[in-house]
Scaffold this motif. Structure first.
Motif, PDB file in Angstrom:
ATOM      1  N   ASN A 247      -1.707  -6.524  -1.697  1.00 20.30           N
ATOM      2  CA  ASN A 247      -2.457  -6.392  -2.948  1.00 20.30           C
ATOM      3  C   ASN A 247      -2.100  -5.096  -3.662  1.00 20.30           C
ATOM      4  O   ASN A 247      -1.966  -5.069  -4.897  1.00 20.30           O
ATOM      5  N   LEU A 248      -1.933  -4.025  -2.908  1.00 16.71           N
ATOM      6  CA  LEU A 248      -1.519  -2.754  -3.506  1.00 16.71           C
ATOM      7  C   LEU A 248      -0.155  -2.908  -4.171  1.00 16.71           C
ATOM      8  O   LEU A 248       0.083  -2.379  -5.264  1.00 16.71           O
ATOM      9  N   GLY A 249       0.722  -3.657  -3.534  1.00 16.29           N
ATOM     10  CA  GLY A 249       2.032  -3.916  -4.125  1.00 16.29           C
ATOM     11  C   GLY A 249       1.942  -4.729  -5.390  1.00 16.29           C
ATOM     12  O   GLY A 249       2.581  -4.410  -6.404  1.00 16.29           O
ATOM     13  N   ILE A 250       1.147  -5.787  -5.369  1.00 20.22           N
ATOM     14  CA  ILE A 250       0.981  -6.631  -6.560  1.00 20.22           C
ATOM     15  C   ILE A 250       0.447  -5.799  -7.720  1.00 20.22           C
ATOM     16  O   ILE A 250       0.946  -5.875  -8.856  1.00 20.22           O
ATOM     17  N   ASN A 251      -0.564  -5.001  -7.450  1.00 20.02           N
ATOM     18  CA  ASN A 251      -1.220  -4.233  -8.513  1.00 20.02           C
ATOM     19  C   ASN A 251      -0.316  -3.166  -9.117  1.00 20.02           C
ATOM     20  O   ASN A 251      -0.513  -2.757 -10.270  1.00 20.02           O
ATOM     21  N   ASN A 252       0.680  -2.713  -8.368  1.00 16.06           N
ATOM     22  CA  ASN A 252       1.571  -1.663  -8.859  1.00 16.06           C
ATOM     23  C   ASN A 252       2.943  -2.169  -9.283  1.00 16.06           C
ATOM     24  O   ASN A 252       3.741  -1.396  -9.811  1.00 16.06           O
ATOM     25  N   ALA A 253       3.210  -3.444  -9.074  1.00 18.01           N
ATOM     26  CA  ALA A 253       4.516  -3.990  -9.433  1.00 18.01           C
ATOM     27  C   ALA A 253       4.658  -4.080 -10.945  1.00 18.01           C
ATOM     28  O   ALA A 253       3.741  -4.488 -11.649  1.00 18.01           O
ATOM     29  N   SER A 254       5.835  -3.732 -11.449  1.00 26.46           N
ATOM     30  CA  SER A 254       6.096  -3.821 -12.889  1.00 26.46           C
ATOM     31  C   SER A 254       7.001  -4.996 -13.239  1.00 26.46           C
ATOM     32  O   SER A 254       7.266  -5.244 -14.409  1.00 26.46           O
ATOM     33  N   GLY A 255       7.465  -5.720 -12.226  1.00 26.00           N
ATOM     34  CA  GLY A 255       8.301  -6.886 -12.477  1.00 26.00           C
ATOM     35  C   GLY A 255       7.487  -8.077 -12.941  1.00 26.00           C
ATOM     36  O   GLY A 255       6.274  -8.136 -12.752  1.00 26.00           O
ATOM     37  N   THR A 256       8.165  -9.035 -13.536  1.00 25.95           N
ATOM     38  CA  THR A 256       7.495 -10.252 -13.992  1.00 25.95           C
ATOM     39  C   THR A 256       7.452 -11.319 -12.907  1.00 25.95           C
ATOM     40  O   THR A 256       6.656 -12.252 -12.984  1.00 25.95           O
ATOM     41  N   ILE A 257       8.316 -11.171 -11.900  1.00 24.36           N
ATOM     42  CA  ILE A 257       8.365 -12.110 -10.783  1.00 24.36           C
ATOM     43  C   ILE A 257       8.322 -11.318  -9.481  1.00 24.36           C
ATOM     44  O   ILE A 257       8.995 -10.289  -9.352  1.00 24.36           O
ATOM     45  N   LEU A 258       7.512 -11.803  -8.529  1.00 26.46           N
ATOM     46  CA  LEU A 258       7.324 -11.093  -7.277  1.00 26.46           C
ATOM     47  C   LEU A 258       7.958 -11.847  -6.115  1.00 26.46           C
ATOM     48  O   LEU A 258       7.996 -13.079  -6.098  1.00 26.46           O
ATOM     49  N   CYS A 259       8.420 -11.067  -5.149  1.00 23.95           N
ATOM     50  CA  CYS A 259       8.953 -11.620  -3.910  1.00 23.95           C
ATOM     51  C   CYS A 259       8.360 -10.807  -2.767  1.00 23.95           C
ATOM     52  O   CYS A 259       8.425  -9.577  -2.784  1.00 23.95           O
ATOM     53  N   PHE A 260       7.763 -11.483  -1.785  1.00 25.80           N
ATOM     54  CA  PHE A 260       7.205 -10.801  -0.625  1.00 25.80           C
ATOM     55  C   PHE A 260       8.195 -10.881   0.535  1.00 25.80           C
ATOM     56  O   PHE A 260       8.733 -11.946   0.837  1.00 25.80           O
ATOM     57  N   LEU A 261       8.413  -9.745   1.182  1.00 26.75           N
ATOM     58  CA  LEU A 261       9.316  -9.676   2.321  1.00 26.75           C
ATOM     59  C   LEU A 261       8.652  -8.845   3.406  1.00 26.75           C
ATOM     60  O   LEU A 261       8.261  -7.702   3.158  1.00 26.75           O
ATOM     61  N   ASP A 262       8.482  -9.411   4.592  1.00 26.94           N
ATOM     62  CA  ASP A 262       7.940  -8.634   5.697  1.00 26.94           C
ATOM     63  C   ASP A 262       9.004  -7.677   6.214  1.00 26.94           C
ATOM     64  O   ASP A 262      10.198  -7.994   6.238  1.00 26.94           O
ATOM     65  N   SER A 263       8.558  -6.517   6.676  1.00 25.20           N
ATOM     66  CA  SER A 263       9.504  -5.434   6.966  1.00 25.20           C
ATOM     67  C   SER A 263      10.375  -5.695   8.187  1.00 25.20           C
ATOM     68  O   SER A 263      11.402  -5.031   8.356  1.00 25.20           O
ATOM     69  N   ASP A 264      10.007  -6.647   9.046  1.00 27.97           N
ATOM     70  CA  ASP A 264      10.860  -6.959  10.185  1.00 27.97           C
ATOM     71  C   ASP A 264      11.635  -8.254   9.986  1.00 27.97           C
ATOM     72  O   ASP A 264      12.269  -8.756  10.917  1.00 27.97           O
TER      73      ASP A 264
END
Length: 240
Positions: A80-97
């Motif tokens: 959620n912190l990432g979504i709220n701070n993202a400036s892109g128009t399209i999001l991609c979620f990637l787990d760190s491992d």
């Protein structure tokens, strides 16, 4: 420089004590044929030197890498912190491992999103067991039998098997307009209600049966690798 009207991709990577895996995850993003607008690493209270590694990586790579730190609250809160701070128009979620499976993964998904004007584009996942080297699609094969372009959930009953966040591109405007976020009270299975709500509210969904994501297995320390009796409670919570 991005042209006016061209979608900008923000990749959101939540992490907690996964420093040893982060370089592979980041390299898989920054070596894409489709450059991302930014990568947001959300450090969920790591104690293994994650911040130092990310800052060093950012300096050496000179890539659009943004670092955020929060006290340990779980992956849902970090995303959620990432979504709220993202400036892109399209999001991609990637787990760190985990990591992107091929260098044109983002290009394939983005091209489909543009052509179909889709709110959500889903790619294929292969599970990789790092201890044995075995690779298998597991339940993900259920929704990857055919290519789909611009359909609603009513036409896609196979998406009942698609309840994880990291294998897709999704429009930020849809998440904001429909108030779709991860439920921070869920410390496991937080993907399920988020993905289900996105499926329901997306105007158009596309599915590309190409492996774009590698999901690492065999991590004994992973929260998902340790099933407990609490799982039943978490599953009931996300249904509420």
């Amino acid at each position: 420089m991005q042209l006016l009207g061209v979608p900008l991709i923000s990749v959101i990577i939540p992490t907690y004590n996964r420093r040893q895996f982060l370089q592979k995850a980041l390299d898989s993003v920054f070596h894409q044929t489709e450059p991302c607008h930014e990568v947001l690493v959300i450090d969920d209270g790591s104690t293994d030197g994650t911040e130092e590694f990310v800052r060093e990586y950012s300096v050496k790579s000179r890539q659009p890498l943004r670092y955020f730190y929060q006290e340990n609250k779980g992956a849902a809160s970090a995303r959620n912190l990432g979504i709220n701070n993202a400036s892109g128009t399209i999001l991609c979620f990637l787990d760190s491992d985990d990591y992107l499976a091929r260098k044109d993964a983002l290009e394939i998904l983005l091209r489909t999103a543009q052509l179909d004007d889709a709110d959500e584009v889903i790619g294929g996942i292969v599970k990789w067991h790092e201890d044995t080297g075995e690779r298998y699609p597991d339940w993900h094969r259920n929704y990857l039998e055919r290519e789909v372009h611009g359909k609603s959930l009513a036409d896609l009953p196979q998406l009942k098997a698609n309840v994880i966040a990291p294998n897709k591109l999704i429009r930020k405007a849809m998440l904001d307009a429909k108030n779709i976020r991860f439920r921070p009270e869920l410390r496991k299975h937080e993907d399920n209600p988020f993905s289900c709500k996105a499926h329901i509210l997306a105007r158009r969904i596309s599915i590309i049966p190409v492996t774009t994501y590698i999901y690492r297995q065999g991590r004994n320390e992973s929260i998902m690798a340790n099933d407990t009796r609490q799982d039943a409670a978490f599953r009931c919570m996300y249904c509420a």
